[in-house]
Scaffold this active site. Structure first.
Site, mmCIF file in Angstrom:
data_model
loop_
_atom_site.group_PDB
_atom_site.id
_atom_site.type_symbol
_atom_site.label_atom_id
_atom_site.label_comp_id
_atom_site.label_asym_id
_atom_site.label_seq_id
_atom_site.Cartn_x
_atom_site.Cartn_y
_atom_site.Cartn_z
ATOM 1 N N CYS A 259 19.124 -34.096 32.751
ATOM 2 C CA CYS A 259 18.001 -33.276 32.298
ATOM 3 C C CYS A 259 17.528 -33.830 30.957
ATOM 4 O O CYS A 259 18.353 -34.114 30.075
ATOM 5 C CB CYS A 259 18.442 -31.827 32.157
ATOM 6 S SG CYS A 259 19.271 -31.212 33.642
ATOM 7 N N ASP B 274 22.158 -20.766 20.544
ATOM 8 C CA ASP B 274 23.444 -21.295 20.086
ATOM 9 C C ASP B 274 23.221 -21.819 18.681
ATOM 10 O O ASP B 274 22.384 -22.718 18.487
ATOM 11 C CB ASP B 274 23.904 -22.435 21.000
ATOM 12 C CG ASP B 274 25.131 -22.073 21.790
ATOM 13 O OD1 ASP B 274 26.149 -21.761 21.148
ATOM 14 O OD2 ASP B 274 25.071 -22.108 23.027
ATOM 15 N N LYS C 285 26.942 -18.264 20.060
ATOM 16 C CA LYS C 285 25.676 -17.733 20.599
ATOM 17 C C LYS C 285 25.300 -16.432 19.912
ATOM 18 O O LYS C 285 26.172 -15.614 19.644
ATOM 19 C CB LYS C 285 25.831 -17.431 22.091
ATOM 20 C CG LYS C 285 25.705 -18.627 22.962
ATOM 21 C CD LYS C 285 25.694 -18.227 24.421
ATOM 22 C CE LYS C 285 25.819 -19.465 25.265
ATOM 23 N NZ LYS C 285 27.073 -20.224 24.983
ATOM 24 N N ARG D 181 38.285 -17.642 24.514
ATOM 25 C CA ARG D 181 37.845 -18.510 25.612
ATOM 26 C C ARG D 181 37.699 -19.948 25.149
ATOM 27 O O ARG D 181 37.463 -20.190 23.966
ATOM 28 C CB ARG D 181 36.557 -17.991 26.249
ATOM 29 C CG ARG D 181 35.302 -18.153 25.468
ATOM 30 C CD ARG D 181 34.325 -17.028 25.771
ATOM 31 N NE ARG D 181 34.493 -15.998 24.762
ATOM 32 C CZ ARG D 181 33.485 -15.422 24.090
ATOM 33 N NH1 ARG D 181 32.257 -15.728 24.351
ATOM 34 N NH2 ARG D 181 33.722 -14.535 23.174
ATOM 35 N N ARG E 71 23.878 -31.958 25.665
ATOM 36 C CA ARG E 71 24.963 -32.957 25.598
ATOM 37 C C ARG E 71 24.453 -34.320 26.046
ATOM 38 O O ARG E 71 25.187 -35.131 26.591
ATOM 39 C CB ARG E 71 26.150 -32.526 26.472
ATOM 40 C CG ARG E 71 26.827 -31.278 25.991
ATOM 41 C CD ARG E 71 28.272 -31.134 26.478
ATOM 42 N NE ARG E 71 28.804 -29.906 25.944
ATOM 43 C CZ ARG E 71 29.037 -28.798 26.647
ATOM 44 N NH1 ARG E 71 28.842 -28.799 27.948
ATOM 45 N NH2 ARG E 71 29.490 -27.712 26.058
ATOM 46 N N CYS F 229 26.850 -36.159 35.690
ATOM 47 C CA CYS F 229 26.024 -35.136 36.352
ATOM 48 C C CYS F 229 25.254 -35.786 37.502
ATOM 49 O O CYS F 229 25.032 -36.992 37.490
ATOM 50 C CB CYS F 229 24.991 -34.560 35.384
ATOM 51 S SG CYS F 229 25.714 -33.838 33.918
ATOM 52 N N CYS G 247 18.812 -31.998 27.789
ATOM 53 C CA CYS G 247 20.234 -31.606 27.758
ATOM 54 C C CYS G 247 20.809 -31.623 26.345
ATOM 55 O O CYS G 247 20.614 -32.583 25.599
ATOM 56 C CB CYS G 247 21.029 -32.567 28.631
ATOM 57 S SG CYS G 247 22.802 -32.253 28.569
ATOM 58 N N ARG H 18 35.740 -22.522 20.668
ATOM 59 C CA ARG H 18 34.767 -21.974 19.718
ATOM 60 C C ARG H 18 35.050 -20.506 19.419
ATOM 61 O O ARG H 18 34.949 -20.053 18.292
ATOM 62 C CB ARG H 18 33.367 -22.111 20.329
ATOM 63 C CG ARG H 18 32.216 -21.916 19.376
ATOM 64 C CD ARG H 18 30.855 -22.012 20.083
ATOM 65 N NE ARG H 18 30.765 -23.007 21.124
ATOM 66 C CZ ARG H 18 30.456 -24.289 20.915
ATOM 67 N NH1 ARG H 18 30.177 -24.728 19.700
ATOM 68 N NH2 ARG H 18 30.423 -25.134 21.936
ATOM 69 N N TYR H 19 35.382 -19.739 20.440
ATOM 70 C CA TYR H 19 35.650 -18.302 20.298
ATOM 71 C C TYR H 19 37.144 -18.079 20.541
ATOM 72 O O TYR H 19 37.758 -18.810 21.321
ATOM 73 C CB TYR H 19 34.871 -17.504 21.348
ATOM 74 C CG TYR H 19 33.383 -17.736 21.341
ATOM 75 C CD1 TYR H 19 32.555 -17.027 20.486
ATOM 76 C CD2 TYR H 19 32.806 -18.652 22.208
ATOM 77 C CE1 TYR H 19 31.183 -17.223 20.494
ATOM 78 C CE2 TYR H 19 31.438 -18.861 22.225
ATOM 79 C CZ TYR H 19 30.628 -18.146 21.367
ATOM 80 O OH TYR H 19 29.280 -18.348 21.376
ATOM 81 N N ASP I 270 18.539 -26.204 22.512
ATOM 82 C CA ASP I 270 19.294 -26.654 21.335
ATOM 83 C C ASP I 270 18.585 -27.822 20.658
ATOM 84 O O ASP I 270 17.695 -28.445 21.227
ATOM 85 C CB ASP I 270 20.706 -27.066 21.769
ATOM 86 C CG ASP I 270 21.485 -25.872 22.289
ATOM 87 O OD1 ASP I 270 21.494 -24.840 21.601
ATOM 88 O OD2 ASP I 270 22.061 -25.965 23.396
HETATM 89 S S1 SF4 Z 1 21.888 -29.808 31.369
HETATM 90 FE FE1 SF4 Z 1 23.086 -31.632 30.788
HETATM 91 S S2 SF4 Z 1 25.145 -31.177 31.519
HETATM 92 FE FE2 SF4 Z 1 23.760 -29.798 32.620
HETATM 93 S S3 SF4 Z 1 23.202 -30.910 34.510
HETATM 94 FE FE3 SF4 Z 1 21.607 -31.343 33.011
HETATM 95 S S4 SF4 Z 1 22.286 -33.270 32.082
HETATM 96 FE FE4 SF4 Z 1 24.090 -32.401 33.091
#
Ligand code: SF4
Length: 351
Positions: A107, A308, A315, A94, A112, A103, A110, A90-91, A271
């Site tokens: 979450c 973001d 960001k 980096r 993603r 994971c 999340c 993206r940048y 996001d």
């Molecule tokens: S925010 Fe997303 S990538 Fe990070 S631990 Fe939670 S589920 Fe996994």
């Protein structure tokens, strides 16, 4: 051996973490977005509290089935910015390296959430070689951020292979791991895992924590093991309605992180991931919270509040500003932490 994560709505219901009456409808959520909660996090939940901030982060909710028009499957454009599998560039200086999309917890907010899951993609060894070749052939890459998924669910042997490979790329000077493991499964931060992070380069670990109750004695012990090995620790927090959108909660979280040797780095505005609008405050509310923290906690405890940009343009700091050009006069009006306003002179332009 540690007990396994809870991954099924039936298991959550059996532990009293979701009401039996809701279990059938929550299965529809679990079919769409992965579910997992570690024993360490399940133990922190008070099942009698319908607003428990730990439950809100990990226990599926019917609100996730509502998709707002502005929400997207790939809210920050990872896919568009991926030149080879496992890399996001993206940048200029980096890249993200994503060895896996698995994971220890999933979450509910999340960004993603449509990529991660128990079936989430893991790079094959040929794909990892290709991703590392991309980094090797781009001398402008100064920093590699190893993320996912959560890279700390990999075995120490696999982690060490990645660190060694990055160590061997001359132009890479900084390696940063992003992880939630020290919070949600702190026992995994073993001496072997810490040893796997031994690097010739500057290696940082950024830890995702959202609520002061997550900062348990075992979390603090995991941070101590990392810090004792000379690894600088950073904190990443997502600002979440019903979890930490409160100045006293943020204050306690950021103080607790600093006490655990973790410097709060970013407070992320959530996001536009699909099915997460019930977590998103307005930017104005985030700015008001940042204002309340100013002067209330040490500068060491203050992260940057960032957004973001949807689509992948990067960001942007979106915290409040305390200096504005003075109206009808030269110089500035600058606000102190109590709201008092002060004139500040313009630069002397005489050469
Ligand atoms: S925010 Fe997303 S990538 Fe990070 S631990 Fe939670 S589920 Fe996994």
């Amino acid at each position: 051996m540690a007990a396994p994560s809870l991954r099924r709505v039936g298991e959550l219901a059996a532990r009293g973490l979701v009401p039996d009456a809701d279990a059938a409808s929550l299965k529809r959520v679990a079919e769409r977005y992965a579910v997992a909660i570690t024993p360490a996090m399940a133990e922190l939940i008070d099942p009698a509290d319908p607003a428990d901030p730990i439950a809100r982060q990990f226990i599926p909710n019917l609100a996730e089935l509502a998709v707002a028009p502005e929400e997207r499957a790939d809210p920050i454009g990872d896919e568009r910015l991926s030149p080879v599998k496992g890399i996001v560039h993206r940048y200029p200086d980096r890249v993200l390296l994503k060895p896996l999309h698995v994971c220890p917890v999933y979450c509910r907010f999340c960004f993603r959430r449509e990529q991660v899951g128990p079936e989430g993609e893991t790079l094959t060894s040929a794909e990892l070689t290709q991703a590392l070749a991309y980094i090797r052939t781009h001398p402008e890459i100064w920093e590699v951020i190893v993320t996912g998924g959560d890279p700390f669910v990999m075995s120490p042997r696999r982690l060490a292979e990645i660190v060694r490979a990055l160590d061997g790329i001359e132009h890479v000077q900084v390696i940063r791991f992003h992880t939630r493991v020290p919070v949600v499964d702190p026992g995994r931060v073993s001496a072997r895992l810490v040893g796997a992070l031994d690097s010739e380069k500057a290696l940082y670990v950024a830890i995702h924590a959202n609520h002061p109750r997550e900062l348990t004695p075992t979390f603090r012990a995991a941070c101590r093991r990392l810090a004792t090995a000379g690894i600088p620790l950073l904190g990443q927090t997502v600002l979440l309605k019903g979890v930490n959108d409160d100045a006293a909660v943020l204050e306690s979280l950021f103080r607790g992180l600093v006490e655990a040797r973790v410097k709060p780095y970013y407070l992320h505005h959530p996001d536009l991931a699909r099915g997460t609008s019930h977590f998103r405050p307005d930017l104005r509310e985030g700015q008001a919270l940042m204002r309340q923290l100013r002067g209330r906690v040490s500068g060491l405890c203050q992260p940057s509040y960032v957004l973001d940009l949807p689509g992948g343009q990067g960001k942007v700091p979106v915290g409040p500003s305390y200096a504005a050009p003075a109206r009808g006069a030269e110089g500035w009006i600058v606000e102190d932490f109590q709201g008092g306003q002060h004139r500040y002179p313009p630069a002397n332009r005489e050469e």
